[in-house]
Each structure stands twice: as structure tokens, then as C-alpha cells.
Design a protein around this motif. Structure first.
Motif, PDB file in Angstrom:
ATOM      1  N   THR A   1       0.308  -0.912  19.917  1.00  9.62           N
ATOM      2  CA  THR A   1       1.662  -0.739  19.406  1.00  9.62           C
ATOM      3  C   THR A   1       1.679  -0.785  17.889  1.00  9.62           C
ATOM      4  N   GLU A   2       0.916  -1.705  17.309  1.00  6.08           N
ATOM      5  CA  GLU A   2       0.865  -1.790  15.852  1.00  6.08           C
ATOM      6  C   GLU A   2       0.212  -0.551  15.249  1.00  6.08           C
ATOM      7  N   LEU A   3      -0.860  -0.049  15.854  1.00  6.39           N
ATOM      8  CA  LEU A   3      -1.482   1.168  15.333  1.00  6.39           C
ATOM      9  C   LEU A   3      -0.542   2.359  15.455  1.00  6.39           C
ATOM     10  N   SER A   4       0.233   2.403  16.518  1.00 10.20           N
ATOM     11  CA  SER A   4       1.220   3.469  16.680  1.00 10.20           C
ATOM     12  C   SER A   4       2.301   3.346  15.613  1.00 10.20           C
ATOM     13  N   ARG A   5       2.784   2.110  15.398  1.00  6.40           N
ATOM     14  CA  ARG A   5       3.796   1.903  14.359  1.00  6.40           C
ATOM     15  C   ARG A   5       3.247   2.247  12.984  1.00  6.40           C
ATOM     16  N   VAL A   6       2.040   1.792  12.680  1.00  8.46           N
ATOM     17  CA  VAL A   6       1.443   2.070  11.376  1.00  8.46           C
ATOM     18  C   VAL A   6       1.244   3.571  11.193  1.00  8.46           C
ATOM     19  N   SER A   7       0.880   4.281  12.259  1.00  7.76           N
ATOM     20  CA  SER A   7       0.756   5.741  12.171  1.00  7.76           C
ATOM     21  C   SER A   7       2.073   6.359  11.735  1.00  7.76           C
ATOM     22  N   TYR A   8       3.149   5.856  12.294  1.00  6.05           N
ATOM     23  CA  TYR A   8       4.493   6.355  11.968  1.00  6.05           C
ATOM     24  C   TYR A   8       4.874   5.982  10.530  1.00  6.05           C
ATOM     25  N   SER A   9       4.643   4.724  10.144  1.00  8.79           N
ATOM     26  CA  SER A   9       4.982   4.271   8.796  1.00  8.79           C
ATOM     27  C   SER A   9       4.156   5.010   7.753  1.00  8.79           C
ATOM     28  N   LEU A  10       2.885   5.213   8.037  1.00  3.33           N
ATOM     29  CA  LEU A  10       2.021   5.943   7.111  1.00  3.33           C
ATOM     30  C   LEU A  10       2.531   7.363   6.911  1.00  3.33           C
ATOM     31  N   ALA A  11       2.951   7.991   8.000  1.00  6.13           N
ATOM     32  CA  ALA A  11       3.498   9.346   7.885  1.00  6.13           C
ATOM     33  C   ALA A  11       4.767   9.346   7.045  1.00  6.13           C
ATOM     34  N   LEU A  12       5.627   8.344   7.221  1.00  5.28           N
ATOM     35  CA  LEU A  12       6.838   8.251   6.406  1.00  5.28           C
ATOM     36  C   LEU A  12       6.510   8.083   4.923  1.00  5.28           C
ATOM     37  N   SER A  13       5.447   7.360   4.640  1.00  9.59           N
ATOM     38  CA  SER A  13       5.100   7.056   3.245  1.00  9.59           C
ATOM     39  C   SER A  13       4.508   8.241   2.508  1.00  9.59           C
ATOM     40  N   GLY A  14       3.871   9.143   3.242  1.00  9.47           N
ATOM     41  CA  GLY A  14       3.184  10.259   2.608  1.00  9.47           C
ATOM     42  C   GLY A  14       1.839   9.888   2.017  1.00  9.47           C
ATOM     43  N   LYS A  15       1.407   8.638   2.173  1.00 12.29           N
ATOM     44  CA  LYS A  15       0.126   8.200   1.631  1.00 12.29           C
ATOM     45  C   LYS A  15      -1.024   8.661   2.533  1.00 12.29           C
ATOM     46  N   ALA A  16      -2.208   8.673   1.971  1.00 16.36           N
ATOM     47  CA  ALA A  16      -3.401   9.089   2.710  1.00 16.36           C
ATOM     48  C   ALA A  16      -4.108   7.879   3.315  1.00 16.36           C
ATOM     49  N   ASP A  17      -4.774   8.100   4.427  1.00 15.45           N
ATOM     50  CA  ASP A  17      -5.577   7.048   5.044  1.00 15.45           C
ATOM     51  C   ASP A  17      -6.943   6.971   4.369  1.00 15.45           C
ATOM     52  N   GLU A  18      -7.848   6.192   4.938  1.00 14.71           N
ATOM     53  CA  GLU A  18      -9.153   5.974   4.314  1.00 14.71           C
ATOM     54  C   GLU A  18     -10.035   7.214   4.303  1.00 14.71           C
ATOM     55  N   TRP A  19      -9.665   8.234   5.070  1.00 11.90           N
ATOM     56  CA  TRP A  19     -10.434   9.483   5.073  1.00 11.90           C
ATOM     57  C   TRP A  19      -9.746  10.584   4.279  1.00 11.90           C
ATOM     58  N   GLY A  20      -8.631  10.245   3.653  1.00 16.59           N
ATOM     59  CA  GLY A  20      -7.913  11.228   2.866  1.00 16.59           C
ATOM     60  C   GLY A  20      -6.905  12.045   3.639  1.00 16.59           C
ATOM     61  N   ASN A  21      -6.646  11.688   4.901  1.00 15.18           N
ATOM     62  CA  ASN A  21      -5.694  12.433   5.726  1.00 15.18           C
ATOM     63  C   ASN A  21      -4.264  11.973   5.467  1.00 15.18           C
TER      64      ASN A  21
ATOM     65  N   PHE B   1       0.833  -1.205   0.000  1.00 16.68           N
ATOM     66  CA  PHE B   1       0.000   0.000   0.000  1.00 16.68           C
ATOM     67  C   PHE B   1       0.866   1.252   0.000  1.00 16.68           C
ATOM     68  N   TYR B   2       1.880   1.268   0.852  1.00 18.72           N
ATOM     69  CA  TYR B   2       2.759   2.435   0.898  1.00 18.72           C
ATOM     70  C   TYR B   2       3.472   2.656  -0.435  1.00 18.72           C
ATOM     71  N   LYS B   3       3.737   1.560  -1.152  1.00 17.76           N
ATOM     72  CA  LYS B   3       4.421   1.659  -2.441  1.00 17.76           C
ATOM     73  C   LYS B   3       3.465   1.981  -3.590  1.00 17.76           C
ATOM     74  N   GLY B   4       2.182   2.022  -3.310  1.00 14.75           N
ATOM     75  CA  GLY B   4       1.208   2.312  -4.354  1.00 14.75           C
ATOM     76  C   GLY B   4       0.742   1.103  -5.127  1.00 14.75           C
ATOM     77  N   ASP B   5       1.139  -0.100  -4.683  1.00 11.11           N
ATOM     78  CA  ASP B   5       0.711  -1.332  -5.338  1.00 11.11           C
ATOM     79  C   ASP B   5      -0.592  -1.800  -4.687  1.00 11.11           C
ATOM     80  N   ILE B   6      -1.678  -1.157  -5.043  1.00 13.73           N
ATOM     81  CA  ILE B   6      -2.962  -1.454  -4.401  1.00 13.73           C
ATOM     82  C   ILE B   6      -3.473  -2.827  -4.828  1.00 13.73           C
ATOM     83  N   ALA B   7      -3.231  -3.194  -6.074  1.00 15.29           N
ATOM     84  CA  ALA B   7      -3.664  -4.522  -6.529  1.00 15.29           C
ATOM     85  C   ALA B   7      -2.964  -5.618  -5.735  1.00 15.29           C
ATOM     86  N   GLY B   8      -1.645  -5.458  -5.500  1.00  7.16           N
ATOM     87  CA  GLY B   8      -0.910  -6.447  -4.720  1.00  7.16           C
ATOM     88  C   GLY B   8      -1.366  -6.492  -3.274  1.00  7.16           C
TER      89      GLY B   8
END
Length: 644
Positions: free
Chosen positions: A535-555, A486-493
Motif C-alpha cells: 500500500t505504501e509503495l502504491s501510495r508513493v508511486s502516486y505521490s511521486l507522479a504528482l510531484s513530477g520528480k524522478a526516481d533513482e533510475w531517472g524515471n 524529496f518531492y519539494k527538492g530539499d534533498i539536504a533535509g
């Protein structure tokens, strides 16, 4: 087995976090850490000079890892893993008779007023680091080991230390880095920046993956293996923004390491109370029977934590006490006013085998309770409640619903044997405490029988016994790879990986495209009480921020202000029907959570014990000071460890 890791001469008094940031909390006095540990009757230089001594230390590491799921003491939280779920979108504190219930987290959680299990995570995680550092410090002193064997021990110790530091980084954020055993106590640690610690443990796990053997080449189940090291390395790569490397490691685990998702029934079929709670055999039930988790036929298990009843490895988990509803509750009535569910001993004239719920389900006390989202909304995919999903299937017996139970007091003549109902015909609530007394749960996960408790004199006090538990399995690997894709933009994968897990669960609804939210929802469905949810949600929050991708609400998010706005907090806001809604109050405490709670406070006792230098407190808590110095690199922190 020699259990000590410190010397009676105090030579190694600093081992338990070197005068120990945690030791101040444990001892309650800055000088008490100088006293010998009651278990410390061996000189470490002698104890760990043999392979047997190293094996004992590694066994301690392995057992200690299990304790996050098994340690049972505190009434407000009970099992440590429970805390992880109360700080998530999936559950809240449920013990409504406790005036100190952890509901108002936003205002209650402070460095000096911390619920007991949060210091447990701090103290015991640093203890785990201490045990791993013991192996790393003494491995060079053991004669007769070739280089491959020495590195195997080092790799396993790296796993244990890295597992703990990854947790600390996403529970407490910036923390002291301790990598060795000290000759004398040290009370002037500085905090090390989270990013630096993540870089160090990633490098350590890259070595561990090379050094630790595959499970297929090992004779024992439960020791750290190459697959477990690879799984942890995937998480480290996600936490450091190295998404291509995370995918590469996950590919190796999924495609060429001998693991596979279990798609068919296997092992022993356990159907313990077919009259009371019949199970139609299915792969999800088999996968989560403790008897099947560690067997060779289970190709999905990456790292199992052995926990066998009536052995020296067996620790009661109390899952059927802590996580299930308070069934025999006077607050839950039949329409005629009698108590809805009663627990009768088999010798009681009112006992009926068809309603032996205390044995088949357990004597629950609802230390926590799931959110509406966890019970219902989570299971909607493509707008459809997927009736085929074995993880949420009541027909086969996996998922338990309150309205599947029956009134079992023979004196309730008009209602005996009929299904429980939440409301009377006039709409009146028949359960006056729905927080504690009325919710659904995954029976296939929580049922762990203790045969000692289903016999007299404990036959009406079945709390749940010891059982093997998963630390890592391949289903999570698919979801970690989906996240990286997802972070890489491979949504199909990413979609294909999530659907692989769903297909194994016999779901009828598959995704055509996934968001990060869909991936995290699937984690919630698949990894209940296995993953460290907060812990996983905290880590994912950090990884998502690193990726620059948006969450399900567009944030989109920034790593620099996650204490003010994070994906974790947005899930709390959107999915929890308790926190910050102002609808529910227990003992005059409303359920609240604040954005800065994504980082737990550094315990004040640890700050006080480290009297020679200030530790940096997290934003949002008293004592926070951005000007407090901290190490920017792990190399600086290590170089400082020998300085007094």
C-alpha cells in the motif's frame, strides 16, 4: 459488551456496506444479507444511546484495526499483513508444498480467482468503515456529552474510516464511498474516483487533528490519539500532493508533540534463551519487545495496538510460525545426510539447551520468504554492508542467519554442534528447498514468546504468541517527512531525516545525499512488518507522479497510467530476484507480477452483490470498462447514498 451493529428487524440491514458490496461475498447470496447477524441481538438506537455504547463501538474499531496484523486463518497467506509483503519488493510466497501457492500473480489474479486474503482486505476494511460510521451516525443521540467530547468521538471515528479508505484507494484504487448507516439496503452504489475519496478523508483528518487529545492527556494506551491523527494526515497530504502541509504536520509531530526517537536502552530487558540465542542488550531489541511498546518510557510510540497474552485483548500473532524458515525440515541436511535441525522436547534424551531452537526461534513454516534484496542488498549503503546497523546485526542477536544455527542431532557425530552450511565441500546444495528452508530474518521483530506454547504439551510447537504491535511510531514520521522534502527538492533535509533514523540504529554508514529509493530502502529496514509495504509503495508511486520528480533510475510517472508503469513495478523489476525473472518455479508456477497488479481487482462477488449498478473494474482485469460511470466528487457520492 454488546457486539451488534445491526437490528433483528433488519432496519439496519445495510450497515455492513449497505447490502453490502462485501456482504455478497460473505453471504454467498444476494438475499442472505437480509438475515439477522448472529451477533445482532440489540437495537442500535438503544445500544448506542449511551456513552458506554459508544465506547464499545470505538473499542471494536481499535481491535479491528489490529486484526490486519493478527488475523490467522488462511494457509497460503496466514496473517493479512503478509499479503502486503508478497506484493512488494521484499518477499514472495514460500509454502512450497501448496499446489495453489500464490506465485504466478500476473496470470492468476482475477476478479473471480482471488487468493483469500485479498477479499479479506476488501470485506474487513468495509467492516471497519461500518464500525466507524456507526459512531458517526449515533453520536448525536447520546445525551450528556459536551461538544468537545462529541468531537473527540467523531475525530477518532474519522481516523478509523480514513485509515481504511486510504488503504482501499491504494490497494483497489476507485471504490464505493460509504459514509453512513442506511435505513434500507442499497444495491446501486457507483464507484467513487480515488482522488475524490482522498480529498474527503484529508478534510476529515484535518478536523480530527483538532478534536482528538494528545496521548499525554489520556489514561489508556491503544486508543486513537492526536499524534496518530497527525501521522495519518501527513499521509493524506502526501497522497493529495500537499507536500508543504505534510512537512508542517511532521514538524509538529517530531518537534513539539512530546515524541522522540529512542536512542538508548529502556524498559525491561528480555533475554529469554541466553544459552540458545543470547541477546546483547541494545535499543533496537528493547524497542521491539512487546512488553516495552506501550509503556510510558517509550517516547517513540505514536499508536500502539495492545495485544496482551492471556487477556481478552490477546490474539496469537503466529509470527514465529509464518515469517521464519522451516527449520526442522527434512530437505535441509548435514553433510553426513542426517537432518540438520531437530526439535526435541526437554524430556527427550537428545535435548540440549544450547540448541532449543523451537523455543528460541519458533517452529517456522515459511508462509512467506524474503527476497535476496531484503536479506542482503538492502543493507548496502555507500556500497558498504553496514556492520553497525543494529537492525541487521547478528553479533548482538537481532538478525538471524541460517549459518548461525548449529547441527543439533547428537547422532550426527561429525557435525553435531557445528554451524549449518548451505553447500557441502564439493559444492552440492545441502538444502534442496532453499525457498522455504534457507533464509535470514529479523529475529528482533519476529520473536514474540507464547509461554503457553513453551510448556508441555506444546513445547515443540512454538508458533509465537500475542504481543503489542506498533501501528505508528516516530521513526516513520521522519521517513514521511524525508519523502515530502524529496518531492519539494530539499534533498539536504531529506538526507538529514533518513540519517536521523540510521543514527538511532547505530549505523556506521550515513548518506551524503538521498534518492527516493534510499528513503524507501530505509522504510524497508526500519518498518518491517509494521508498514503496509504494498500500500505504501502504491501510495508513493502516486505521490511521486504528482510531484513530477524522478526516481533513482531517472524515471518520471503519470497518475493516469500507473497501471502500465509505476514506481512500485520498477522496484519489483529491479529488486525482486523472483518475480518475472523466469528462474524459479514452484508446483509448475513461475513467480510473476504485472504492472496492472498495482491495483487489485474489485472482487466479482462485490460487483454481483451491487446488482443495481455496475462498479468499475480496474484496468488489466476481465470486466474492465472505462465507460462505466463513477462519481467524480465525494459530495456527489454522499448525496446519492440515500437514493435507492
Amino acid at each position: 459488551m454488546k457486539k451488534s451493529f445491526t437490528s433483528t428487524k433488519n432496519k439496519f440491514a445495510g450497515i455492513a456496506l449497505a447490502a453490502s458490496l462485501a456482504m455478497g461475498a460473505l453471504a454467498g447470496c444476494k438475499k442472505e444479507f437480509l438475515q439477522p447477524d448472529p451477533l445482532s441481538f440489540y437495537e442500535p438506537g438503544q445500544t448506542f444511546s449511551t456513552r458506554a455504547g459508544l465506547d464499545a463501538a470505538m473499542a471494536t474499531c481499535d481491535r479491528h484495526l489490529r486484526s490486519y496484523w493478527t488475523y490467522f486463518q488462511y494457509q497460503d497467506f496466514a496473517l493479512p499483513i503478509t499479503t502486503e509483503y508478497m506484493f512488494s519488493d521484499l518477499a514472495v510466497a514460500g509454502k512450497t508444498d501448496d499446489g495453489n501457492i500464490l506465485a504466478d500473480i500476473a496470470t492468476r489474479l482475477t476478479p473471480t480467482d482471488m487468493p483469500e486474503q485479498l477479499p479479506y482486505f476488501w470485506n474487513e476494511t468495509y467492516n471497519g468503515i461500518k464500525y466507524a460510521n456507526t459512531v458517526l451516525s449515533f453520536i448525536g443521540n447520546v445525551e450528556g456529552l459536551d461538544s468537545a467530547t462529541r468531537n473527540e468521538y467523531r475525530g477518532r471515528a474519522f481516523f478509523h474510516r480514513s485509515f481504511r479508505y486510504l488503504a482501499l484507494c491504494f490497494q483497489f484504487k476507485d471504490v464505493p464511498l460509504v459514509t453512513k448507516l442506511l435505513e434500507v439496503p442499497k444495491v446501486n452504489y457507483q464507484t467513487t474516483k480515488r482522488e475524490a475519496i482522498l480529498q474527503m478523508i484529508t478534510a476529515d483528518m484535518e478536523k480530527a487533528v483538532q478534536w482528538v487529545p494528545d496521548q499525554k492527556n489520556m489514561t489508556l494506551v491503544g486508543m486513537v490519539n492526536k499524534g496518530a491523527c497527525r501521522q495519518l494526515l501527513v499521509k493524506c497530504y502526501l497522497a493529495t500532493g500537499q507536500f508543504d502541509k505534510a512537512i508542517e504536520q511532521a514538524d509538529l509531530l517530531i518537534g513539539s508533540s512530546g515524541y522522540s526517537l529512542m536512542g538508548n536502552n529502556f524498559g525491561n530487558f528480555i533475554n529469554p534463551y541466553p544459552v540458545t540465542w543470547p541477546i546483547t542488550r541494545n535499543v533496537i531489541w528493547d524497542l521491539h519487545r512487546p512488553e516495552n511498546k506501550g509503556i510510558g518510557a517509550n517516547k517513540e510510540a505514536i499508536l500502539v495496538m495492545p495485544n496482551r497474552i492471556n487477556t481478552d485483548m490477546g490474539v496469537k500473532m503466529n509470527t514465529m510460525r509464518v515469517w521464519t524458515p522451516f527449520l526442522d525440515y527434512a530437505a535441509t541436511k548435514a553433510p553426513d545426510g542426517r537432518q540438520a535441525v531437530r526439535f526435541y522436547a526437554p524430556s527427550n534424551a537428545n535435548f540440549r539447551a544450547a540448541f532449543a531452537y523451537v523455543h528460541a526461534i519458533g517452529r517456522g513454516s515459511a508462509q512467506i520468504r524474503p527476497t535476496y534484496f531484503a536479506q542482503h542488498s538492502l543493507w548496502l549503503v555507500n556500497g558498504v554492508n553496514d556492520g553497525g546497523d543494529l537492525r541487521h546485526n547478528s553479533t548482538v542477536g537481532n538478525w538471524a542467519r541460517m549459518d548461525s544455527l548449529k547441527y543439533n542431532d547428537p547422532a550426527s557425530t561429525a557435525w553435531f554442534g557445528k554451524n549449518l552450511r548451505l553447500r557441502a565441500a564439493n559444492g552440492e546444495l545441502l538444502c534442496t528447498d532453499t525457498i522455504r528452508g534457507w533464509f535470514d530474518w529479523p529475529h528482533y521483530k519476529y520473536y514474540i514468546e507464547d509461554p503457553n506454547e513453551t510448556q508441555a504439551p506444546n513445547e515443540v510447537n512454538h508458533r509465537g504468541g500475542a504481543g503489542d504491535w506498533y501501528c505508528y511510531r516516530l521513526a516513520e514520521t521522519y521517513l514521511l517527512r524525508a519523502e515530502a522534502k524529496f518531492y519539494k527538492g530539499d534533498i539536504a533535509g531529506a538526507t538529514a531525516d533518513v540519517n536521523s533514523v540510521r543514527q538511532r540504529a547505530k549505523c556506521t554508514q550515513l548518506y551524503t545525499t538521498v534518492t527516493l529509493g534510499d528513503i524507501m530502502d530505509e522504510r524497508a529496514r526500519e518498518l518491517n512488518m509494521e508498514e503496509w509495504r504494498f500500500t505504501e509503495l502504491s501510495r508513493v508511486s502516486y505521490s511521486l507522479a504528482l510531484s513530477g520528480k524522478a526516481d533513482e533510475w531517472g524515471n518520471t510517472y503519470s497518475v493516469d497510467n500507473l497501471d502500465r508503469n509505476s514506481y512500485w513495478f520498477q522496484r519489483i523489476q529491479h529488486y525482486s530476484d523472483f518475480y518475472n525473472k523466469g528462474k524459479v518455479s514452484v508446483r509448475n508456477r513461475s513467480y510473476t507480477m504485472a504492472p496492472h497488479n498495482i491495483n487489485w481487482p474489485i472482487p466479482q462477488t462485490a460487483i454481483n452483490a451491487n446488482g443495481g449498478a455496475p462498479l468499475r473494474q480496474n484496468p488489466g482485469y476481465s470486466g474492465y470498462n472505462a465507460d462505466v460511470a463513477q462519481w467524480q466528487t465525494w459530495q456527489e457520492a454522499i448525496a446519492d447514498e440515500d437514493k435507492q
